[in-house]
Design an enzyme around this catalytic site. Structure first.
Site, PDB file in Angstrom:
ATOM      1  N   CYS B  78     -21.072 -45.914 -83.912  1.00 17.43           N
ATOM      2  CA  CYS B  78     -19.675 -46.331 -83.773  1.00 17.43           C
ATOM      3  C   CYS B  78     -19.508 -47.760 -84.308  1.00 17.43           C
ATOM      4  O   CYS B  78     -19.745 -47.993 -85.485  1.00 17.43           O
ATOM      5  CB  CYS B  78     -19.198 -46.180 -82.326  1.00 17.43           C
ATOM      6  SG  CYS B  78     -17.408 -46.276 -82.182  1.00 17.43           S
ATOM      7  N   HIS B 179     -19.726 -40.630 -81.680  1.00 15.85           N
ATOM      8  CA  HIS B 179     -20.681 -40.906 -80.608  1.00 15.85           C
ATOM      9  C   HIS B 179     -21.626 -39.724 -80.447  1.00 15.85           C
ATOM     10  O   HIS B 179     -21.302 -38.770 -79.759  1.00 15.85           O
ATOM     11  CB  HIS B 179     -19.935 -41.176 -79.297  1.00 15.85           C
ATOM     12  CG  HIS B 179     -19.259 -42.501 -79.280  1.00 15.85           C
ATOM     13  ND1 HIS B 179     -19.912 -43.657 -78.933  1.00 15.85           N
ATOM     14  CD2 HIS B 179     -18.001 -42.872 -79.613  1.00 15.85           C
ATOM     15  CE1 HIS B 179     -19.084 -44.691 -79.038  1.00 15.85           C
ATOM     16  NE2 HIS B 179     -17.917 -44.235 -79.455  1.00 15.85           N
ATOM     17  N   GLU B 181     -24.084 -39.488 -78.667  1.00 13.84           N
ATOM     18  CA  GLU B 181     -24.450 -39.352 -77.245  1.00 13.84           C
ATOM     19  C   GLU B 181     -23.400 -38.587 -76.453  1.00 13.84           C
ATOM     20  O   GLU B 181     -23.626 -38.190 -75.328  1.00 13.84           O
ATOM     21  CB  GLU B 181     -24.693 -40.741 -76.634  1.00 13.84           C
ATOM     22  CG  GLU B 181     -23.451 -41.604 -76.367  1.00 13.84           C
ATOM     23  CD  GLU B 181     -22.921 -42.362 -77.587  1.00 13.84           C
ATOM     24  OE1 GLU B 181     -23.310 -42.020 -78.728  1.00 13.84           O
ATOM     25  OE2 GLU B 181     -22.097 -43.273 -77.382  1.00 13.84           O
TER      26      GLU B 181
END
EC number: 4.3.2.10
Lengths: 257, 199
Positions: B78, B179, B181
């Site tokens: 990001c 993202h 994650e």
């Protein structure tokens, strides 16, 4: 192309997920992490956890379950309830929340929105708005809706607050239409359309989902970025995979899982 | 000692990135200075926030030169990816200059909301081990207001009022604008590809 988001909302009280009708009469829906994982598996695009006891009780959400959720799920989630300063927000984000949502504290002290945007960037800052139609036909905001005895009516018009919140640094608006909440007659398209016209940042519709058609209607007619719902998801009335198939058949862009 | 270092540059998604690595069976170490980078086989630079503040922190932690001198693959996530470029229009700040290009504000347009927030499709632009097992059109979760243009280094692009770089690789410098994650199986796959790729 950006997908429309389906967002189960988990109202949290005392560490459990609960749901009420028109913000009253809460019943237990289950364990937070268990429900979070179930929704992740079903293809929810995002989760919102509202600690509905936090604002009226003047306390903040606790961090332990936020971290527990963050460790286990791999989709984004937002935490709301009782966040009234940058430090609390920071702890929440560090515990693993992707976004924080402010509602009553932002109305009580609008500078909070700017402080959060300055500290973390607008993309983390969601402003939640509880809105109700009053006798004069205007929509106005309510605070502390988690506890009916402490709910307050403010003179602020919902549409004015939407404009102001963006000016202050809101990166997303969640508009909860209280007249529709929990009664499953559909999202408040008229109100959401007006909000959409003012809203340059992502707008999420909340309150009123009862049938799959309601989701199609709110995306098609109010052009919202996401639709939030609780009871129809918790009860299993609308399974998310089926809802996504339904929306895709109507040429509404949703994420494949 | 773990050989995956995650740089703590004040980004609030630090915890989420570490949890994602743990789900892949990797216990990362969180580092805040140059000494921490020593011996790392992979370095991850997460980031949420604004570019000027993030660069200010990297300077304060004396991490700018050590990051530029890294000999192992680095993945910016990001804002962390945006910092790899030469400059960002956000605060007109000079960034790490490891990947050619300038990061610009996403243009707002009718129906195109900024921040770009939500799941968007990845469009492969050139073959890369970073995309092993990722199908064209798979979705990833984005939250950002600035983005890098599509260049020769773009591995995957995404479309929000025009194409921008979603995954970049310039030698050992890699980046994901979304993202990983928080991008379900697709994100986990890309993280694993980064950890396992040759360089």
């Amino acid at each position: 192309m950006l997908s429309r988001r389906l967002i189960p909302c988990l109202d949290v009280r005392g560490g459990r997920v609960v749901k009420g009708v028109r913000f009253r009469d809460h019943v237990d829906m289950g364990d937070i992490v268990e429900l979070a994982l179930r929704y992740r598996d079903q293809g929810a695009d995002e989760l919102v956890f509202y600690d509905i006891g936090a604002s009226p009780e003047g306390r903040s959400v606790d961090y332990a379950w936020v971290e527990r959720v963050a460790r286990l799920i791999d989709i984004p989630f937002c935490v709301a309830g009782g966040i009234r300063d940058v430090e609390t927000a920071r702890r929440m984000l560090h515990a693993g929340a992707d976004k924080i949502s402010v509602n009553s504290p932002a109305l009580e002290r609008p500078a909070l929105v700017s402080e959060l945007a300055d500290a973390f960037g607008v993309q983390c800052v969601v402003v939640g708005i509880d809105s109700i139609r009053e006798a004069d036909g205007q929509w106005r905001v309510r605070t502390n809706t988690g506890d009916p005895d402490k709910t307050r009516a403010l003179a602020v018009r919902t549409l004015d607050w939407i404009a102001e919140a963006q000016r202050l640094g809101a990166g997303e608006i969640v508009l909860n239409c209280m007249d529709s909440d929990g009664v499953r007659r559909g999202y408040d398209i008229a109100q959401l359309r007006q909000a959409r016209a003012l809203c340059k940042v992502p707008l999420v519709a909340s309150g009123g989902a009862g049938e799959m058609q309601h989701f199609a209607a709110v995306f098609e007619q109010a052009d919202v970025d996401g639709a939030l719902a609780a009871s129809v998801f918790h009860s299993g009335t609308i399974p998310i995979p089926e809802l996504k198939r339904f929306l895709r058949e109507r040429q509404i862009e949703v994420r494949d899982v | 000692m773990s050989d995956v270092a995650v740089v703590d540059a004040g980004g609030s998604n630090l915890g989420s990135v570490c949890y994602a690595l743990e789900r892949l069976g990797v216990r990362p170490r969180v580092v805040a200075d140059a000494a921490g980078l020593r011996g790392a086989r992979r370095v991850i630079l997460p980031g949420v926030g604004a570019a000027p503040e993030a660069m200010r922190r990297l300077h304060e932690q004396d991490l700018v030169a050590p990051l530029r001198a890294l000999q192992v693959p680095l993945l910016g996530i990001c804002l962390g990816m945006q910092l790899l470029y030469e400059r960002s229009q956000e605060g007109e700040v000079e960034c790490l200059g490891l990947v050619p290009g300038v990061v610009r504000k996403l243009p707002q347009a009718p129906g195109i909301r900024v921040p770009h927030m939500g799941w968007n499709a990845l469009r492969a632009m050139r073959p890369s081990p970073l995309l092993d097992g990722v199908a064209d059109g798979d979705s990833a979760y984005f939250v950002h207001s600035y983005a890098a243009p599509v260049t020769a280094d773009t591995v995957a692009a995404s479309d929000h009022g025009g194409l921008f770089t979603a995954v970049v690789r310039h030698g050992r410098w890699c980046g994901a604008q979304f993202h990983p994650e928080r991008s379900a199986a697709t994100g986990a796959r890309i993280l694993r590809n980064f950890l396992e790729m040759d360089h």
